[in-house]
Every structure is written in structure tokens, then in C-alpha cells.
Design an enzyme around this catalytic site. Structure first.
Site, PDB file in Angstrom:
ATOM      1  N   GLY A  59      -7.425  -8.166  -1.819  1.00  0.00           N
ATOM      2  CA  GLY A  59      -6.165  -7.242  -1.678  1.00  0.00           C
ATOM      3  C   GLY A  59      -5.453  -7.590  -0.271  1.00  0.00           C
ATOM      4  O   GLY A  59      -5.526  -8.587   0.469  1.00  0.00           O
ATOM      5  N   HIS A  60      -4.139  -6.670   0.091  1.00  0.00           N
ATOM      6  CA  HIS A  60      -3.038  -6.843   1.354  1.00  0.00           C
ATOM      7  C   HIS A  60      -4.648  -6.976   1.962  1.00  0.00           C
ATOM      8  O   HIS A  60      -5.203  -6.156   2.872  1.00  0.00           O
ATOM      9  CB  HIS A  60      -2.359  -5.539   1.256  1.00  0.00           C
ATOM     10  CG  HIS A  60      -2.706  -4.623   1.094  1.00  0.00           C
ATOM     11  ND1 HIS A  60      -2.266  -3.340   0.859  1.00  0.00           N
ATOM     12  CD2 HIS A  60      -3.805  -3.751   1.611  1.00  0.00           C
ATOM     13  CE1 HIS A  60      -2.401  -2.103   1.226  1.00  0.00           C
ATOM     14  NE2 HIS A  60      -3.973  -2.967   1.333  1.00  0.00           N
ATOM     15  N   ASN A  61      -3.357  -7.647   3.055  1.00  0.00           N
ATOM     16  CA  ASN A  61      -3.676  -7.269   4.429  1.00  0.00           C
ATOM     17  C   ASN A  61      -5.574  -8.318   5.064  1.00  0.00           C
ATOM     18  O   ASN A  61      -5.617  -8.187   6.246  1.00  0.00           O
ATOM     19  CB  ASN A  61      -3.867  -6.764   5.121  1.00  0.00           C
ATOM     20  CG  ASN A  61      -2.417  -5.695   5.075  1.00  0.00           C
ATOM     21  OD1 ASN A  61      -1.561  -5.911   5.629  1.00  0.00           O
ATOM     22  ND2 ASN A  61      -2.415  -4.568   4.923  1.00  0.00           N
TER      23      ASN A  61
END
Length: 360
Positions: free
Chosen positions: A255-257
């Protein structure tokens, strides 16, 4: 055994040459000129094959093998049949892999082989893209504006490299992969169907679920390998980062980050929620799910099919749903088993319990 139709080997080697290459000792020098043409497991090997043994589970296969030579540790040397040449190695499998890498070097990279070196006539390359020498772009691949690709890199058939992406040297981008908003280091291997840099799953979850702009990037450092169908979302504000030397299996979602450290190992079908952090040398078994904002410390290991909702200290081994230290997990499972056995939970169903009677 290795398929020579898909992976043509190098010319045969003598056992003396193999001993030198693998740093093994040929126990009987009279076998020095015996030639090996390929590799095979103990049960499939013939007189021209090299195999290895280091697990007692395969003792029967060793006793009945027809292999021409076997890599084995000094501890198990006496188990090798008399007709098999012995190559003594401290770590037999490591030595076997060293020779396999020499014999089948083409198998180390995810080449499709559908195009010749150079730029395929059906590839689409934007006029502002910059490709160094010896870049290969296979048929129907698309290279967007301001893309930069380093020498020795192969862009697989049908891959799409979107505007502004930077790819280092000696990379392989698998067929059908899609890269955007990404910076890729040197010697990065992506198997077919990887999707890198798409927007993360960012919403204000209320009412109509308002989408949050995802304006970060994906940064993949040197020597990373990504399995087929793996997806890595770009960051929302900060970047999603995959550390140097990390190896990721097929169908993993990141996922993001997310920040993943160096030399991590992530097995198939893991799901890593946004904004979590993995330290260096972390190992995740297959189908592990990790909650967002969790921190997994350096050297930690998580058992397959675990669900992680809490941070894990460095060096610890956790498992289960929800994951906890493995010793605690095992004790709990044993206690539940004893409780079930003591309560008679495994007794047969009552005779009058015929709800399924006659069902096909």
C-alpha cells in the site's frame, strides 16, 4: 530435472572443474575427468547429472540414485552409493546453486525471449524519452514522455512506462508490466504483470467516500526483485520505498507510504496496508496481512497466514491471528487442543441429529 529446451546449458564440465567452481573437494580423484551435462534431483538424475544431499528425509532417494556425482557434507558422505562420485562441500545446496548459476545463467532473469535485442519495430517510444545504449524494448511496449532508461535494461513486450519514470541499468521489466510515478534503481527485476505507482487506496470514508489525491512516488532501490503480478501503490504525500536487495514473491500488494528496508523477503500473496514500516532483513511468510501504521523491527519474522495488528520488536518471531510471539501462539494452540479433548468436543454427533440425512 532442468529443461534444456527452455534453458540450454553451457557446455559440459568435468568434476574437477565443478569442484574448483563450487569450492568442493572431489573425494576420489579417479572421477576428475567425468563430465557432467546437467543438474537433477536425486530421484531423476542419470550418470551425466550432478545432484546434492543434505536432508535425511531424502535418504531413500540417495540410496537409489543413478546420479553421476553428488554434493554432500562430510557428515553424510558415507551414505552415498559407491557408483556415485562424491563432492564434499560444507554447504551442499549452496555449492549446487553456485554451479546452477554458472550452468543456467539465462534462468536468473525474467526474459520472455519474444524480441531480438534492440528496439522492436512495433514499440512506441516518445521522442523525449532518453534510452542509453544496449537497451532492449520488446514488441508493443510503450515508453512515455521524459522517461529515462539505463543501459542493459530490457522492457518486456506490452509493458507501459509512463511519463517521467526513471529506470536504472541492467533491469528487466516483465511483459505486461505498468510503471508510473516511479524511480527504479539498477539491476531491478520485475516479472510479468507488475503494476508500480498506481494511486493508493486513500479515501475519506464517510458518505460518498471522498478520494484523497495520491501525489507521492514509488522508489525501488538497487537489486530488488518483484514476482509476477505484484502491485506497489505510490505514496500519498511521502514516497513508498522498497529497500536495496529486497526480494518480493508473486501477487504481493504493498500500500501507499509503505517503507520496506533492505534485504527483506516477502512471500506470495502478502498484503501490506498503508504507512507501515518494515526494517532490514524482515521475513514474511505467504499470505501475511499487516495493519497500517505498524512497525516491524529489523530481522523480525512472521509466520505464513498471520494477521499482524501490532508492531513487532526487532529479531522476534510472531505468528497467528492476531499475531503474537510464536512461543505464546504455540502454547495457546496446545492449551486449546487439550481443552477440546478434555471437553469431549470430538465425540460423535447425537443419533437424532439427522438434519443432513438424505442430502445428496
Amino acid at each position: 530435472m532442468a529443461s534444456t529446451s527452455f534453458f540450454p546449458p553451457r557446455p559440459s564440465s568435468t568434476l574437477a572443474e565443478i569442484a574448483s567452481l563450487t569450492k568442493a573437494t572431489l573425494v576420489d580423484a579417479s572421477y576428475a575427468e567425468h563430465r557432467i551435462t546437467g543438474l537433477a534431483s536425486l530421484d531423476e538424475a542419470g550418470p551425466m547429472h550432478l545432484s546434492f544431499f543434505e536432508n535425511l528425509r531424502y535418504s531413500d532417494e540417495l540410496a537409489n540414485t543413478r546420479a553421476g556425482a553428488c554434493l554432500v557434507s562430510e557428515r553424510f558422505e558415507g551414505r552415498v552409493p559407491s557408483h556415485v562420485a562424491v563432492l564434499r562441500a560444507r554447504r551442499p545446496f549452496h555449492a549446487f546453486v553456485a554451479y546452477a548459476r554458472h550452468l543456467y545463467s539465462d534462468a536468473l532473469r525474467p526474459h520472455t525471449g519474444v524480441g531480438a535485442p534492440g528496439i522492436a519495430p512495433t514499440a512506441v517510444i516518445h521522442e523525449t524519452a532518453k534510452l542509453e545504449d544496449e537497451v532492449t524494448v520488446e514488441p508493443l511496449a510503450v515508453i512515455g514522455p521524459d522517461v529515462e532508461i539505463g543501459s542493459g535494461t530490457v522492457i518486456g513486450a506490452g509493458a507501459v512506462i509512463a511519463a517521467g519514470v526513471k529506470i536504472g541499468r541492467d533491469c528487466d521489466i516483465g511483459a505486461g508490466s505498468h510503471l508510473q510515478h516511479a524511480l527504479i534503481g539498477n539491476n531491478v527485476l520485475m516479472h510479468p504483470g507488475c503494476h508500480i505507482g498506481q494511486d493508493g487506496f486513500g479515501f475519506i470514508f464517510a458518505g460518498q467516500h471522498t478520494k484523497v489525491p495520491q501525489t507521492g512516488r514509488v522508489i525501488i532501490q538497487h537489486d530488488v526483485e518483484l514476482g509476477a503480478g505484484t502491485t506497489i501503490d505510490r505514496g500519498s504525500l511521502r514516497d513508498t520505498v522498497i529497500g536495496e536487495g529486497t526480494k518480493i514473491d508473486n501477487q504481493v500488494q504493498i500500500g501507499h507510504n509503505v517503507t520496506i528496508g533492505r534485504h527483506c523477503v516477502i512471500a506470495a500473496k502478502c498484503g501490506l496496508a498503508g504507512s507501515l514500516t518494515l526494517g532490514d532483513n524482515v521475513a514474511l511468510g505467504a499470505m501475511v496481512g499487516i495493519n497500517n501504521h505498524v512497525v516491524i523491527g529489523d530481522g523480525a519474522q512472521v509466520a505464513a497466514m498471520s494477521g499482524v495488528k501490532d508492531s513487532i520488536p526487532a529479531g522476534e518471531r510472531w505468528g497467528g491471528i492476531f499475531a503474537r510471539p510464536t512461543r505464546t501462539w504455540f502454547r495457546e494452540m496446545l492449551a486449546v487442543r487439550r481443552l477440546a479433548e478434555g471437553s469431549g468436543a470430538e465425540t460423535a454427533a447425537r443419533p437424532d441429529d439427522d438434519r443432513d440425512e438424505g442430502r445428496g
